[in-house]
Design a protein around this motif. Structure first.
Motif, PDB file in Angstrom:
ATOM      1  N   ALA A 109       0.824  -1.204   0.000  1.00 38.20           N
ATOM      2  CA  ALA A 109       0.000   0.000   0.000  1.00 38.20           C
ATOM      3  C   ALA A 109       0.859   1.255   0.000  1.00 38.20           C
ATOM      4  N   LEU A 110       1.999   1.201   0.651  1.00 30.86           N
ATOM      5  CA  LEU A 110       2.879   2.375   0.707  1.00 30.86           C
ATOM      6  C   LEU A 110       3.561   2.665  -0.623  1.00 30.86           C
ATOM      7  N   ASP A 111       3.458   1.777  -1.577  1.00 30.15           N
ATOM      8  CA  ASP A 111       3.908   2.084  -2.929  1.00 30.15           C
ATOM      9  C   ASP A 111       2.929   3.027  -3.624  1.00 30.15           C
ATOM     10  N   VAL A 115       1.004   7.165   3.365  1.00 29.37           N
ATOM     11  CA  VAL A 115       0.511   6.712   4.669  1.00 29.37           C
ATOM     12  C   VAL A 115      -0.506   5.601   4.442  1.00 29.37           C
ATOM     13  N   VAL A 116      -0.447   4.575   5.285  1.00 31.76           N
ATOM     14  CA  VAL A 116      -1.428   3.500   5.221  1.00 31.76           C
ATOM     15  C   VAL A 116      -1.947   3.229   6.632  1.00 31.76           C
ATOM     16  N   SER A 137     -12.955   2.022   0.627  1.00 33.58           N
ATOM     17  CA  SER A 137     -13.661   2.997  -0.203  1.00 33.58           C
ATOM     18  C   SER A 137     -13.582   4.417   0.351  1.00 33.58           C
ATOM     19  N   ASP A 138     -13.221   4.556   1.618  1.00 37.93           N
ATOM     20  CA  ASP A 138     -13.082   5.884   2.222  1.00 37.93           C
ATOM     21  C   ASP A 138     -11.679   6.465   2.067  1.00 37.93           C
ATOM     22  N   SER A 139     -10.774   5.726   1.473  1.00 40.24           N
ATOM     23  CA  SER A 139      -9.374   6.160   1.422  1.00 40.24           C
ATOM     24  C   SER A 139      -9.217   7.551   0.825  1.00 40.24           C
ATOM     25  N   GLU A 195      -2.588  11.634   0.903  1.00 40.69           N
ATOM     26  CA  GLU A 195      -1.657  10.504   0.850  1.00 40.69           C
ATOM     27  C   GLU A 195      -2.169   9.386   1.757  1.00 40.69           C
ATOM     28  N   ASN A 196      -3.402   8.997   1.567  1.00 43.48           N
ATOM     29  CA  ASN A 196      -4.088   8.130   2.519  1.00 43.48           C
ATOM     30  C   ASN A 196      -4.615   6.866   1.860  1.00 43.48           C
ATOM     31  N   THR A 197      -4.293   5.705   2.440  1.00 42.59           N
ATOM     32  CA  THR A 197      -4.866   4.433   2.009  1.00 42.59           C
ATOM     33  C   THR A 197      -5.371   3.682   3.229  1.00 42.59           C
TER      34      THR A 197
END
Length: 259
Positions: A109-111, A115-116, A137-139, A195-197
């Protein structure tokens, strides 16, 4: 001979953690590679926490530092992050257990984003659903996520968060007025910086007990007001730091993040 680059740094703050920290360290080391490290900073524990951690000192991936006096968990995590050498920085509590596949899933995910955050299970919970749930879905619902953090209903937990080195200057230093909830500070940085996952699958099983540093019960009205004010100030700082972050990032990378 050149020093080998460190891939992932796991940053752990310990205090009175002798009962459970060994199990957590073992669950972390099982997933770390030779190019990773576990940075443990003990916050002047009066029990045998340091003795337990020291049992793992023979492993070259384990680094132990001790605070000369108690600083509190926010400043201790901050110290661990400053000591970390990795390109990817993971937060870990002393009394949880990492679930299988956590490291690889979060690195993947950090690729995509800097931030994850993942959902969190609870040790011994019979329910198959995570107790603290984030929806993938809220990422990219960044504004909604910021509002949810301010109000207090989005389940970001530090033990299930990690970030890349290139956003370090936005995360650090943690503002001096932050006395709790460093995880919500990181969540505000992630969402203001776009920058959010979120990963829906839990990456960690949290151990709930009376000595948890994060409050488990209801809080009084003054404590709630104080916490809301702190988060508003965090938002203001995160927005200021976003300007510097955008200036540092290549435009092609920014466009990819915003898609």
């Amino acid at each position: 001979m050149a020093e080998t680059a460190t891939r992932a740094s796991v940053c752990m703050a310990t205090y009175r953690g002798a009962a459970f920290v060994g199990e957590q360290i073992e669950s972390i080391l099982d997933q770390l590679g030779d190019g990773d490290e576990l940075v443990v900073v003990d916050d002047a524990s009066p029990d045998e926490t340091v003795d337990v951690v020291s049992r793992y000192a023979a492993d070259p991936r384990v680094r132990l530092e001790r605070n000369p006096h108690n600083l509190g968990y926010v400043r201790t995590f901050e110290k661990a992050l400053r000591l970390a050498r990795g390109d990817y920085l993971f937060l870990a509590d002393q009394d949880d257990v990492w679930l299988e596949g956590r490291l690889d899933a979060m690195l993947e995910a950090l690729d995509r984003t800097a931030v994850v955050s993942t959902s969190v299970a609870v040790l011994g919970d019979p329910s198959p659903e995570p107790r603290y749930r984030l929806r993938h879905s809220d990422s990219r619902r960044h504004l909604a996520n910021v509002f949810a953090v301010l109000v207090g209903y989005r389940q970001y937990t530090g033990c299930a968060m990690a970030f890349r080195r290139d956003i370090f200057e936005s995360v650090m230093p943690i503002p001096g007025f932050v006395y709790e909830s460093h995880d919500l500070w990181l969540a505000l940085v992630a969402n203001t910086h776009r920058e959010n996952t979120h990963l829906e699958k839990p990456s960690v099983a949290r151990r709930l007990h009376d000595a948890n540093q994060t409050p488990l019960g209801w809080r009084g009205p003054w404590a709630i007001v104080r916490a809301r004010w702190m988060k508003l100030k965090c938002l203001a700082v995160a927005l200021r730091r976003r300007r510097s972050y955008v200036a540092r990032r290549p435009q092609s990378s920014l466009r990819a993040t915003d898609q």
